[in-house]
Scaffold this active site. Structure first.
Site, PDB file in Angstrom:
ATOM      1  CG  ASN B 403      72.511  84.253 -14.084  1.00  0.00           C
ATOM      2  OD1 ASN B 403      73.053  85.148 -13.468  1.00  0.00           O
ATOM      3  ND2 ASN B 403      73.153  83.163 -14.458  1.00  0.00           N
ATOM      4  CG  ASP B 404      73.146  86.682 -18.225  1.00  0.00           C
ATOM      5  OD1 ASP B 404      74.073  86.393 -17.442  1.00  0.00           O
ATOM      6  OD2 ASP B 404      72.924  86.071 -19.273  1.00  0.00           O
ATOM      7  CB  VAL B 405      68.051  90.698 -16.129  1.00  0.00           C
ATOM      8  CG1 VAL B 405      67.848  90.336 -17.579  1.00  0.00           C
ATOM      9  CG2 VAL B 405      67.304  89.746 -15.217  1.00  0.00           C
TER      10      VAL B 405
END
Lengths: 95, 475
Positions: B403-405
Protein backbone atom coordinates in the site's frame (compact mmCIF):
# COMPACT_ATOMS: atom_id res chain seq x y z
CA UNK A 1 49.35 -8.44 19.31
CA UNK A 2 49.42 -4.94 20.67
CA UNK A 3 46.37 -2.74 20.74
CA UNK A 4 47.42 -0.63 17.77
CA UNK A 5 47.81 -3.62 15.43
CA UNK A 6 44.42 -4.91 16.49
CA UNK A 7 42.88 -1.51 15.96
CA UNK A 8 44.44 -1.33 12.49
CA UNK A 9 42.93 -4.68 11.55
CA UNK A 10 39.58 -3.50 12.86
CA UNK A 11 39.55 -0.21 10.98
CA UNK A 12 40.67 -1.79 7.71
CA UNK A 13 38.09 -4.55 8.11
CA UNK A 14 35.38 -1.92 8.56
CA UNK A 15 36.33 -0.45 5.20
CA UNK A 16 36.41 -3.87 3.56
CA UNK A 17 33.00 -4.55 5.08
CA UNK A 18 31.64 -1.28 3.77
CA UNK A 19 32.63 -1.95 0.18
CA UNK A 20 31.80 -5.65 0.18
CA UNK A 21 28.34 -5.11 1.62
CA UNK A 22 27.46 -2.39 -0.87
CA UNK A 23 28.27 -4.84 -3.64
CA UNK A 24 25.72 -7.33 -2.33
CA UNK A 25 22.70 -7.42 -4.61
CA UNK A 26 19.51 -6.25 -2.83
CA UNK A 27 17.77 -9.48 -3.83
CA UNK A 28 20.12 -11.31 -1.48
CA UNK A 29 19.74 -9.06 1.54
CA UNK A 30 17.87 -11.67 3.54
CA UNK A 31 20.54 -14.34 2.98
CA UNK A 32 23.10 -11.64 3.81
CA UNK A 33 21.51 -11.17 7.21
CA UNK A 34 21.35 -14.91 7.78
CA UNK A 35 24.99 -15.44 6.85
CA UNK A 36 26.32 -12.45 8.79
CA UNK A 37 24.41 -13.87 11.71
CA UNK A 38 26.13 -17.21 11.27
CA UNK A 39 29.60 -15.73 10.98
CA UNK A 40 29.16 -13.40 13.94
CA UNK A 41 28.93 -16.62 15.94
CA UNK A 42 32.71 -16.74 15.58
CA UNK A 43 32.33 -15.53 19.15
CA UNK A 44 32.39 -19.30 19.77
CA UNK A 45 36.19 -18.90 19.83
CA UNK A 46 35.86 -17.04 23.12
CA UNK A 47 33.34 -19.57 24.37
CA UNK A 48 35.71 -22.44 23.55
CA UNK A 49 38.52 -20.81 25.50
CA UNK A 50 36.26 -20.37 28.52
CA UNK A 51 34.92 -23.91 28.23
CA UNK A 52 38.36 -25.47 27.96
CA UNK A 53 39.95 -23.63 30.87
CA UNK A 54 40.06 -25.45 34.17
CA UNK A 55 40.06 -23.78 37.57
CA UNK A 56 36.95 -21.63 37.67
CA UNK A 57 33.89 -23.90 37.31
CA UNK A 58 31.46 -21.00 36.88
CA UNK A 59 33.39 -19.65 33.92
CA UNK A 60 33.65 -23.11 32.40
CA UNK A 61 29.89 -23.63 32.57
CA UNK A 62 29.16 -20.22 31.10
CA UNK A 63 31.60 -21.09 28.33
CA UNK A 64 29.84 -24.37 27.61
CA UNK A 65 26.45 -22.68 27.48
CA UNK A 66 27.88 -20.06 25.13
CA UNK A 67 29.34 -22.84 22.95
CA UNK A 68 25.87 -24.40 22.73
CA UNK A 69 24.18 -21.10 21.84
CA UNK A 70 26.78 -20.21 19.26
CA UNK A 71 26.51 -23.69 17.74
CA UNK A 72 22.76 -23.27 17.26
CA UNK A 73 23.58 -20.14 15.36
CA UNK A 74 26.44 -21.50 13.31
CA UNK A 75 24.70 -24.64 12.14
CA UNK A 76 21.28 -23.01 11.90
CA UNK A 77 22.57 -19.87 10.20
CA UNK A 78 24.64 -21.57 7.52
CA UNK A 79 21.97 -24.22 6.89
CA UNK A 80 19.18 -21.72 6.48
CA UNK A 81 21.35 -19.57 4.20
CA UNK A 82 22.13 -22.62 2.09
CA UNK A 83 18.44 -23.42 1.92
CA UNK A 84 17.55 -19.91 0.83
CA UNK A 85 20.32 -19.64 -1.75
CA UNK A 86 19.28 -22.95 -3.31
CA UNK A 87 15.93 -21.36 -4.10
CA UNK A 88 17.33 -18.57 -6.25
CA UNK A 89 17.07 -19.89 -9.77
CA UNK A 90 17.31 -18.38 -13.18
CA UNK A 91 14.55 -18.96 -15.63
CA UNK A 92 14.89 -22.42 -17.15
CA UNK A 93 15.02 -22.24 -20.89
CA UNK A 94 12.16 -24.42 -21.99
CA UNK A 95 11.60 -23.11 -25.47
CA UNK B 1 47.49 -21.44 29.15
CA UNK B 2 47.88 -20.18 32.69
CA UNK B 3 49.95 -17.20 31.66
CA UNK B 4 49.49 -14.63 29.00
CA UNK B 5 48.00 -16.36 26.02
CA UNK B 6 50.68 -15.70 23.47
CA UNK B 7 48.96 -16.96 20.39
CA UNK B 8 51.42 -18.96 18.27
CA UNK B 9 52.17 -17.59 14.81
CA UNK B 10 50.50 -20.49 12.98
CA UNK B 11 47.28 -19.86 14.88
CA UNK B 12 47.37 -16.15 14.09
CA UNK B 13 47.70 -16.99 10.42
CA UNK B 14 44.88 -19.53 10.66
CA UNK B 15 42.59 -16.91 12.22
CA UNK B 16 43.55 -14.49 9.48
CA UNK B 17 42.65 -17.09 6.83
CA UNK B 18 39.35 -17.60 8.60
CA UNK B 19 38.69 -13.86 8.51
CA UNK B 20 39.45 -13.76 4.79
CA UNK B 21 37.01 -16.65 4.25
CA UNK B 22 34.31 -14.57 5.91
CA UNK B 23 35.04 -11.65 3.60
CA UNK B 24 34.73 -14.00 0.63
CA UNK B 25 31.46 -15.32 2.04
CA UNK B 26 29.93 -11.85 1.86
CA UNK B 27 31.60 -11.12 -1.44
CA UNK B 28 29.88 -14.19 -2.91
CA UNK B 29 26.51 -12.63 -2.26
CA UNK B 30 27.08 -10.04 -4.96
CA UNK B 31 25.25 -12.35 -7.33
CA UNK B 32 23.06 -15.43 -6.91
CA UNK B 33 25.46 -17.50 -9.04
CA UNK B 34 28.40 -17.06 -6.70
CA UNK B 35 26.39 -16.98 -3.51
CA UNK B 36 26.48 -20.66 -2.70
CA UNK B 37 30.23 -20.82 -3.08
CA UNK B 38 30.33 -17.82 -0.75
CA UNK B 39 28.36 -19.68 1.88
CA UNK B 40 30.85 -22.56 1.68
CA UNK B 41 33.67 -20.10 2.33
CA UNK B 42 31.79 -18.98 5.40
CA UNK B 43 31.51 -22.54 6.68
CA UNK B 44 35.18 -23.18 5.97
CA UNK B 45 36.15 -20.02 7.80
CA UNK B 46 34.16 -21.06 10.84
CA UNK B 47 35.62 -24.57 10.81
CA UNK B 48 39.15 -23.15 10.64
CA UNK B 49 38.51 -20.80 13.56
CA UNK B 50 37.01 -23.54 15.74
CA UNK B 51 39.63 -26.20 14.96
CA UNK B 52 42.47 -23.72 15.48
CA UNK B 53 41.10 -22.77 18.90
CA UNK B 54 40.69 -26.41 19.92
CA UNK B 55 44.20 -27.38 18.87
CA UNK B 56 45.69 -24.33 20.58
CA UNK B 57 44.15 -25.52 23.81
CA UNK B 58 45.46 -29.01 23.24
CA UNK B 59 41.90 -30.32 23.07
CA UNK B 60 41.24 -29.60 26.74
CA UNK B 61 37.66 -30.34 27.75
CA UNK B 62 36.96 -31.69 24.29
CA UNK B 63 34.27 -34.13 25.45
CA UNK B 64 32.04 -31.50 27.07
CA UNK B 65 32.67 -29.13 24.18
CA UNK B 66 31.74 -31.78 21.63
CA UNK B 67 28.52 -32.48 23.51
CA UNK B 68 27.69 -28.77 23.64
CA UNK B 69 28.36 -28.36 19.91
CA UNK B 70 26.29 -31.46 19.11
CA UNK B 71 23.31 -30.23 21.11
CA UNK B 72 23.47 -26.72 19.68
CA UNK B 73 24.18 -27.91 16.16
CA UNK B 74 21.28 -30.36 16.17
CA UNK B 75 18.86 -27.69 17.38
CA UNK B 76 20.15 -25.26 14.76
CA UNK B 77 19.86 -27.73 11.90
CA UNK B 78 16.33 -28.76 12.84
CA UNK B 79 15.22 -25.13 13.05
CA UNK B 80 16.89 -24.26 9.76
CA UNK B 81 15.16 -27.12 8.02
CA UNK B 82 11.69 -26.58 9.43
CA UNK B 83 11.36 -22.81 9.41
CA UNK B 84 8.87 -21.35 6.92
CA UNK B 85 10.32 -18.69 4.63
CA UNK B 86 7.64 -16.25 5.76
CA UNK B 87 8.99 -16.61 9.30
CA UNK B 88 12.53 -15.64 8.31
CA UNK B 89 12.46 -12.21 9.99
CA UNK B 90 11.65 -13.67 13.39
CA UNK B 91 14.21 -16.44 12.91
CA UNK B 92 16.93 -13.92 12.19
CA UNK B 93 15.86 -11.92 15.26
CA UNK B 94 16.02 -15.08 17.37
CA UNK B 95 19.48 -15.91 16.04
CA UNK B 96 20.66 -12.39 16.83
CA UNK B 97 19.52 -12.83 20.41
CA UNK B 98 21.65 -15.97 20.70
CA UNK B 99 24.77 -14.18 19.47
CA UNK B 100 24.07 -11.42 21.96
CA UNK B 101 23.62 -13.81 24.85
CA UNK B 102 26.71 -15.80 23.87
CA UNK B 103 28.72 -12.57 23.87
CA UNK B 104 27.46 -11.73 27.36
CA UNK B 105 28.34 -15.20 28.65
CA UNK B 106 31.82 -15.10 27.13
CA UNK B 107 32.43 -11.66 28.61
CA UNK B 108 31.32 -12.79 32.07
CA UNK B 109 33.41 -15.95 31.77
CA UNK B 110 36.40 -13.77 30.87
CA UNK B 111 35.68 -11.61 33.90
CA UNK B 112 35.50 -14.65 36.20
CA UNK B 113 38.53 -16.38 34.73
CA UNK B 114 40.68 -13.74 33.03
CA UNK B 115 43.79 -15.89 33.34
CA UNK B 116 42.48 -18.31 30.75
CA UNK B 117 42.09 -15.44 28.28
CA UNK B 118 45.51 -13.98 29.05
CA UNK B 119 44.04 -10.80 30.49
CA UNK B 120 45.94 -10.58 33.79
CA UNK B 121 48.84 -8.26 34.49
CA UNK B 122 51.67 -9.03 36.88
CA UNK B 123 49.64 -8.03 39.95
CA UNK B 124 46.76 -10.34 39.11
CA UNK B 125 44.57 -7.49 37.96
CA UNK B 126 42.71 -7.41 34.67
CA UNK B 127 44.34 -5.00 32.18
CA UNK B 128 42.51 -1.69 32.05
CA UNK B 129 42.11 -1.90 28.29
CA UNK B 130 40.70 -5.42 28.62
CA UNK B 131 38.23 -4.18 31.21
CA UNK B 132 36.88 -1.60 28.77
CA UNK B 133 36.63 -4.14 25.95
CA UNK B 134 35.07 -6.77 28.17
CA UNK B 135 32.49 -4.43 29.68
CA UNK B 136 31.66 -3.00 26.25
CA UNK B 137 31.32 -6.47 24.76
CA UNK B 138 29.04 -7.54 27.58
CA UNK B 139 26.94 -4.39 27.31
CA UNK B 140 26.53 -4.53 23.52
CA UNK B 141 25.79 -8.24 23.73
CA UNK B 142 23.14 -7.66 26.37
CA UNK B 143 21.46 -4.90 24.34
CA UNK B 144 21.50 -7.19 21.31
CA UNK B 145 19.98 -10.01 23.33
CA UNK B 146 17.06 -8.21 24.95
CA UNK B 147 16.40 -6.05 21.89
CA UNK B 148 16.28 -9.13 19.67
CA UNK B 149 13.96 -10.93 22.05
CA UNK B 150 11.49 -8.04 21.84
CA UNK B 151 11.90 -7.83 18.05
CA UNK B 152 11.27 -11.56 17.86
CA UNK B 153 8.14 -11.31 20.01
CA UNK B 154 6.80 -8.49 17.85
CA UNK B 155 7.56 -10.21 14.55
CA UNK B 156 6.27 -13.56 15.75
CA UNK B 157 3.04 -12.05 17.04
CA UNK B 158 3.69 -12.95 20.70
CA UNK B 159 3.52 -9.26 21.32
CA UNK B 160 1.50 -6.58 19.59
CA UNK B 161 3.38 -4.86 16.79
CA UNK B 162 2.03 -1.55 18.02
CA UNK B 163 4.60 0.79 19.52
CA UNK B 164 4.53 0.92 23.32
CA UNK B 165 5.31 4.45 24.37
CA UNK B 166 6.48 5.09 27.89
CA UNK B 167 6.25 8.67 29.09
CA UNK B 168 9.64 10.39 29.07
CA UNK B 169 11.16 7.40 27.32
CA UNK B 170 13.96 9.42 25.76
CA UNK B 171 15.00 10.70 29.17
CA UNK B 172 14.91 7.18 30.60
CA UNK B 173 16.88 5.72 27.68
CA UNK B 174 19.57 8.36 27.79
CA UNK B 175 19.71 8.12 31.57
CA UNK B 176 20.30 4.37 31.51
CA UNK B 177 22.81 4.63 28.66
CA UNK B 178 24.67 7.35 30.51
CA UNK B 179 24.68 5.24 33.66
CA UNK B 180 26.22 2.34 31.74
CA UNK B 181 29.03 4.53 30.42
CA UNK B 182 29.71 5.98 33.87
CA UNK B 183 29.74 2.49 35.41
CA UNK B 184 32.16 1.20 32.76
CA UNK B 185 34.45 4.12 33.52
CA UNK B 186 34.17 3.46 37.26
CA UNK B 187 34.93 -0.21 36.70
CA UNK B 188 38.04 0.59 34.68
CA UNK B 189 39.30 3.04 37.30
CA UNK B 190 38.30 1.02 40.35
CA UNK B 191 40.74 -1.04 42.39
CA UNK B 192 38.45 -4.06 42.15
CA UNK B 193 40.01 -5.31 38.94
CA UNK B 194 40.71 -8.89 39.92
CA UNK B 195 38.91 -11.94 38.58
CA UNK B 196 35.19 -11.71 39.35
CA UNK B 197 35.75 -8.78 41.68
CA UNK B 198 33.21 -6.10 42.42
CA UNK B 199 29.57 -5.83 41.49
CA UNK B 200 29.93 -3.32 38.65
CA UNK B 201 30.08 -5.85 35.82
CA UNK B 202 26.77 -7.57 36.67
CA UNK B 203 25.11 -4.17 37.13
CA UNK B 204 26.36 -3.01 33.72
CA UNK B 205 25.00 -6.17 32.11
CA UNK B 206 21.63 -5.80 33.84
CA UNK B 207 21.29 -2.17 32.76
CA UNK B 208 22.25 -3.10 29.19
CA UNK B 209 19.51 -5.74 29.14
CA UNK B 210 17.12 -3.00 30.21
CA UNK B 211 18.31 -0.64 27.44
CA UNK B 212 17.74 -3.24 24.73
CA UNK B 213 14.24 -3.77 26.01
CA UNK B 214 13.43 -0.06 26.28
CA UNK B 215 14.94 0.67 22.90
CA UNK B 216 12.76 -1.73 20.93
CA UNK B 217 9.35 -1.60 22.63
CA UNK B 218 8.46 1.85 21.22
CA UNK B 219 9.19 0.77 17.64
CA UNK B 220 6.24 -0.31 15.50
CA UNK B 221 6.01 -3.55 13.53
CA UNK B 222 6.50 -1.92 10.16
CA UNK B 223 9.82 -0.39 11.22
CA UNK B 224 11.14 -3.85 12.02
CA UNK B 225 13.33 -4.04 8.89
CA UNK B 226 15.42 -1.25 10.38
CA UNK B 227 15.44 -2.80 13.84
CA UNK B 228 16.44 -6.24 12.62
CA UNK B 229 19.28 -4.74 10.57
CA UNK B 230 20.37 -2.61 13.50
CA UNK B 231 20.48 -5.59 15.85
CA UNK B 232 22.43 -7.43 13.16
CA UNK B 233 24.94 -4.62 13.32
CA UNK B 234 25.08 -4.75 17.15
CA UNK B 235 25.75 -8.47 17.17
CA UNK B 236 28.73 -7.71 14.95
CA UNK B 237 30.08 -4.98 17.24
CA UNK B 238 29.69 -7.32 20.21
CA UNK B 239 31.80 -9.92 18.42
CA UNK B 240 34.37 -7.25 17.53
CA UNK B 241 34.60 -6.08 21.15
CA UNK B 242 35.26 -9.64 22.28
CA UNK B 243 37.77 -9.95 19.45
CA UNK B 244 39.66 -7.00 20.94
CA UNK B 245 39.62 -8.67 24.34
CA UNK B 246 41.06 -11.86 22.91
CA UNK B 247 43.31 -10.17 20.31
CA UNK B 248 41.71 -12.45 17.79
CA UNK B 249 41.82 -11.27 14.18
CA UNK B 250 39.07 -13.63 12.98
CA UNK B 251 36.65 -12.18 15.50
CA UNK B 252 37.65 -8.60 14.78
CA UNK B 253 37.36 -8.97 11.01
CA UNK B 254 34.00 -10.72 11.36
CA UNK B 255 32.73 -8.17 13.84
CA UNK B 256 33.67 -5.32 11.52
CA UNK B 257 32.04 -7.04 8.53
CA UNK B 258 28.82 -7.85 10.33
CA UNK B 259 28.75 -4.47 12.03
CA UNK B 260 29.07 -2.58 8.74
CA UNK B 261 26.67 -4.93 7.01
CA UNK B 262 23.92 -4.29 9.54
CA UNK B 263 24.62 -0.57 9.55
CA UNK B 264 24.42 -0.34 5.76
CA UNK B 265 21.20 -2.35 5.66
CA UNK B 266 19.66 -0.05 8.29
CA UNK B 267 20.74 2.92 6.20
CA UNK B 268 19.21 1.43 3.02
CA UNK B 269 15.95 0.73 4.85
CA UNK B 270 15.78 4.23 6.29
CA UNK B 271 16.56 5.81 2.93
CA UNK B 272 13.80 3.74 1.35
CA UNK B 273 11.37 5.23 3.83
CA UNK B 274 12.87 8.70 3.66
CA UNK B 275 13.21 8.69 7.43
CA UNK B 276 16.23 9.39 9.52
CA UNK B 277 17.70 6.58 11.54
CA UNK B 278 17.17 8.62 14.69
CA UNK B 279 13.45 9.05 14.05
CA UNK B 280 13.02 5.31 13.49
CA UNK B 281 14.89 4.47 16.66
CA UNK B 282 12.98 7.10 18.61
CA UNK B 283 9.95 5.05 17.69
CA UNK B 284 6.26 5.66 17.86
CA UNK B 285 5.63 5.83 14.11
CA UNK B 286 2.23 4.68 12.89
CA UNK B 287 0.28 4.65 16.12
CA UNK B 288 -3.40 3.97 15.65
CA UNK B 289 -4.44 7.38 16.90
CA UNK B 290 -2.16 9.47 14.69
CA UNK B 291 -2.60 9.51 10.93
CA UNK B 292 -5.07 12.36 10.81
CA UNK B 293 -8.58 10.87 10.83
CA UNK B 294 -8.17 8.82 7.69
CA UNK B 295 -10.78 6.22 8.40
CA UNK B 296 -13.88 8.34 8.02
CA UNK B 297 -13.67 9.54 4.43
CA UNK B 298 -12.38 6.21 3.13
CA UNK B 299 -15.83 4.70 3.29
CA UNK B 300 -17.63 7.59 1.69
CA UNK B 301 -15.55 8.01 -1.42
CA UNK B 302 -16.54 6.05 -4.50
CA UNK B 303 -14.17 3.44 -5.83
CA UNK B 304 -14.31 0.71 -8.44
CA UNK B 305 -14.62 -2.77 -7.08
CA UNK B 306 -13.78 -5.69 -9.30
CA UNK B 307 -14.16 -9.44 -9.25
CA UNK B 308 -11.65 -12.16 -10.01
CA UNK B 309 -13.17 -12.52 -13.47
CA UNK B 310 -12.67 -8.84 -14.24
CA UNK B 311 -9.08 -9.07 -13.10
CA UNK B 312 -8.46 -12.21 -15.14
CA UNK B 313 -9.88 -10.51 -18.21
CA UNK B 314 -7.65 -7.46 -17.78
CA UNK B 315 -4.55 -9.54 -17.14
CA UNK B 316 -5.17 -11.87 -20.07
CA UNK B 317 -5.53 -9.03 -22.49
CA UNK B 318 -2.50 -7.17 -21.23
CA UNK B 319 0.86 -7.25 -22.93
CA UNK B 320 2.91 -6.23 -19.96
CA UNK B 321 2.08 -6.88 -16.35
CA UNK B 322 4.13 -5.77 -13.34
CA UNK B 323 3.39 -7.44 -10.04
CA UNK B 324 4.07 -5.47 -6.86
CA UNK B 325 4.15 -7.74 -3.81
CA UNK B 326 4.07 -6.49 -0.25
CA UNK B 327 3.83 -7.75 3.30
CA UNK B 328 0.18 -8.69 2.73
CA UNK B 329 1.33 -11.35 0.27
CA UNK B 330 3.60 -12.84 2.93
CA UNK B 331 0.84 -12.84 5.53
CA UNK B 332 -1.56 -14.57 3.15
CA UNK B 333 1.18 -16.99 1.94
CA UNK B 334 0.09 -16.12 -1.58
CA UNK B 335 3.50 -16.36 -3.27
CA UNK B 336 3.02 -19.86 -4.72
CA UNK B 337 -0.37 -19.25 -6.25
CA UNK B 338 0.90 -15.89 -7.49
CA UNK B 339 3.64 -17.67 -9.38
CA UNK B 340 1.02 -20.03 -10.87
CA UNK B 341 -0.92 -17.02 -12.03
CA UNK B 342 2.20 -15.48 -13.57
CA UNK B 343 3.06 -18.72 -15.38
CA UNK B 344 -0.46 -19.04 -16.69
CA UNK B 345 -0.23 -15.50 -18.04
CA UNK B 346 3.17 -16.09 -19.58
CA UNK B 347 1.84 -19.10 -21.42
CA UNK B 348 -0.73 -16.80 -22.91
CA UNK B 349 2.03 -14.51 -24.09
CA UNK B 350 1.91 -11.87 -21.40
CA UNK B 351 5.19 -10.38 -20.20
CA UNK B 352 5.17 -10.63 -16.40
CA UNK B 353 7.72 -9.00 -14.12
CA UNK B 354 7.94 -8.25 -10.42
CA UNK B 355 8.78 -4.93 -8.79
CA UNK B 356 10.12 -4.90 -5.25
CA UNK B 357 10.25 -1.91 -2.98
CA UNK B 358 13.21 -2.02 -0.56
CA UNK B 359 10.99 -1.92 2.53
CA UNK B 360 8.36 -4.37 1.33
CA UNK B 361 8.02 -7.02 4.01
CA UNK B 362 9.54 -7.18 7.44
CA UNK B 363 13.23 -7.45 6.63
CA UNK B 364 15.57 -6.43 3.82
CA UNK B 365 15.08 -8.70 0.80
CA UNK B 366 12.12 -10.48 2.38
CA UNK B 367 10.00 -10.42 -0.80
CA UNK B 368 12.85 -11.71 -2.94
CA UNK B 369 13.24 -14.76 -0.76
CA UNK B 370 9.53 -15.51 -0.78
CA UNK B 371 9.37 -15.23 -4.56
CA UNK B 372 12.46 -17.39 -4.89
CA UNK B 373 10.81 -19.94 -2.65
CA UNK B 374 7.84 -19.98 -5.00
CA UNK B 375 10.26 -20.69 -7.88
CA UNK B 376 10.01 -17.29 -9.45
CA UNK B 377 13.20 -16.88 -11.50
CA UNK B 378 15.25 -14.07 -9.98
CA UNK B 379 15.87 -12.42 -13.35
CA UNK B 380 12.14 -11.58 -13.42
CA UNK B 381 12.39 -9.69 -10.15
CA UNK B 382 13.47 -6.05 -10.23
CA UNK B 383 14.35 -3.41 -7.69
CA UNK B 384 12.55 -0.11 -7.55
CA UNK B 385 15.11 1.97 -9.44
CA UNK B 386 15.43 -0.59 -12.23
CA UNK B 387 11.77 -0.96 -13.04
CA UNK B 388 10.07 2.24 -11.95
CA UNK B 389 10.25 3.91 -15.36
CA UNK B 390 8.60 0.86 -16.96
CA UNK B 391 5.23 1.30 -15.30
CA UNK B 392 4.35 3.79 -18.04
CA UNK B 393 4.52 1.02 -20.63
CA UNK B 394 2.75 -1.56 -18.49
CA UNK B 395 -0.86 -2.42 -19.11
CA UNK B 396 -1.55 -3.70 -15.64
CA UNK B 397 0.14 -3.06 -12.31
CA UNK B 398 -0.92 -5.84 -10.00
CA UNK B 399 -0.45 -4.76 -6.39
CA UNK B 400 -0.78 -7.57 -3.89
CA UNK B 401 -0.62 -6.72 -0.22
CA UNK B 402 1.31 -3.48 -0.64
CA UNK B 403 0.00 0.00 0.00
CA UNK B 404 2.25 2.79 1.24
CA UNK B 405 5.04 1.90 -1.18
CA UNK B 406 2.71 2.80 -4.06
CA UNK B 407 1.17 5.91 -2.56
CA UNK B 408 1.62 8.92 -4.85
CA UNK B 409 1.12 11.21 -1.84
CA UNK B 410 4.80 10.56 -1.15
CA UNK B 411 5.55 12.55 -4.31
CA UNK B 412 2.91 15.26 -4.15
CA UNK B 413 1.60 15.86 -0.65
CA UNK B 414 4.11 17.72 1.46
CA UNK B 415 2.02 17.29 4.59
CA UNK B 416 1.95 13.50 4.31
CA UNK B 417 4.09 11.62 6.81
CA UNK B 418 5.51 9.55 3.97
CA UNK B 419 6.38 12.57 1.79
CA UNK B 420 9.70 12.09 0.06
CA UNK B 421 9.73 8.32 0.35
CA UNK B 422 10.61 6.71 -2.98
CA UNK B 423 7.53 4.89 -4.25
CA UNK B 424 6.64 2.60 -7.13
CA UNK B 425 4.81 4.58 -9.82
CA UNK B 426 2.02 2.06 -10.28
CA UNK B 427 -0.43 4.80 -11.24
CA UNK B 428 1.41 5.17 -14.56
CA UNK B 429 0.20 1.77 -15.70
CA UNK B 430 -2.97 1.73 -17.79
CA UNK B 431 -4.81 -0.11 -15.05
CA UNK B 432 -3.86 -0.69 -11.45
CA UNK B 433 -5.28 -3.66 -9.59
CA UNK B 434 -5.10 -3.60 -5.81
CA UNK B 435 -5.68 -6.74 -3.81
CA UNK B 436 -6.62 -5.68 -0.31
CA UNK B 437 -8.62 -7.20 2.49
CA UNK B 438 -11.02 -4.29 2.89
CA UNK B 439 -11.28 -0.59 2.27
CA UNK B 440 -11.21 0.15 6.00
CA UNK B 441 -7.59 0.10 7.14
CA UNK B 442 -4.99 2.44 5.78
CA UNK B 443 -1.36 1.38 5.45
CA UNK B 444 0.93 1.19 8.43
CA UNK B 445 1.78 4.84 8.17
CA UNK B 446 -1.89 5.62 8.68
CA UNK B 447 -1.98 7.46 5.37
CA UNK B 448 -4.81 7.24 2.93
CA UNK B 449 -3.84 6.09 -0.54
CA UNK B 450 -5.77 8.18 -3.01
CA UNK B 451 -4.92 5.73 -5.80
CA UNK B 452 -7.75 3.55 -4.56
CA UNK B 453 -10.27 6.08 -5.76
CA UNK B 454 -8.86 6.75 -9.21
CA UNK B 455 -10.69 5.83 -12.37
CA UNK B 456 -8.06 3.44 -13.64
CA UNK B 457 -7.81 1.57 -10.36
CA UNK B 458 -9.78 -1.53 -9.60
CA UNK B 459 -9.98 -2.82 -6.06
CA UNK B 460 -10.10 -6.54 -5.48
CA UNK B 461 -11.30 -6.84 -1.92
CA UNK B 462 -10.51 -10.27 -0.56
CA UNK B 463 -7.86 -12.39 1.06
CA UNK B 464 -4.85 -12.22 -1.25
CA UNK B 465 -4.45 -15.95 -1.62
CA UNK B 466 -8.14 -16.60 -2.27
CA UNK B 467 -8.35 -13.83 -4.80
CA UNK B 468 -5.32 -14.99 -6.78
CA UNK B 469 -6.62 -18.57 -6.73
CA UNK B 470 -9.89 -17.35 -8.20
CA UNK B 471 -8.03 -15.38 -10.85
CA UNK B 472 -6.05 -18.47 -11.80
CA UNK B 473 -9.30 -20.40 -12.16
CA UNK B 474 -10.79 -17.66 -14.29
CA UNK B 475 -7.79 -17.56 -16.63
Amino acid sequence: MDFISILSIFVLACFVGYYVVWSVTPALHTPLMAVTNAISSVIIVGALIAAAAAGVPGAKWLGLIAVTLASVNIFGGFAVTERMLAMYKKKEKKK
Amino acid sequence: MEHVATTPAWAMIAYLVSGVCFILALRGLSSPETSRAGNRYGMAGMAIAVVTTLIMQELAGIVEIAIAVAIGGAIGLVIARRIAMTAMPQLVAAFHSLVGLAAVLVAIAAWLNPGAFGLLDAEGQIFAVSRIEMALGAAIGAVTFSGSVIAFAKLNGNMSGAPILLPARHVINFGVLGAIIVLIALYVLSGAGGPGEGTLVPIIVALAFLVGFLLIIPIGGADMPVVVSMLNSYSGWAAAAMGFTLSNSAMIITGALVGSSGAILSYIMCAAMNRSFISVIAGGFGQGDAGGGDKGPAIDRPYKKGSADDAAFLLKNAEKVIIVPGYGMAVAQAQHVLREMAEELEEQGVDVRYAIHPVAGRMPGHMNVLLAEANVPYDKVFELEDINSDFGQADVAFVIGANDVTNPAAKTDKTSPIYGMPVLDVENAKTTLFIKRSMGGAGYAGVENELFFRDNTMMLLSDAKKMVEEIVKAL
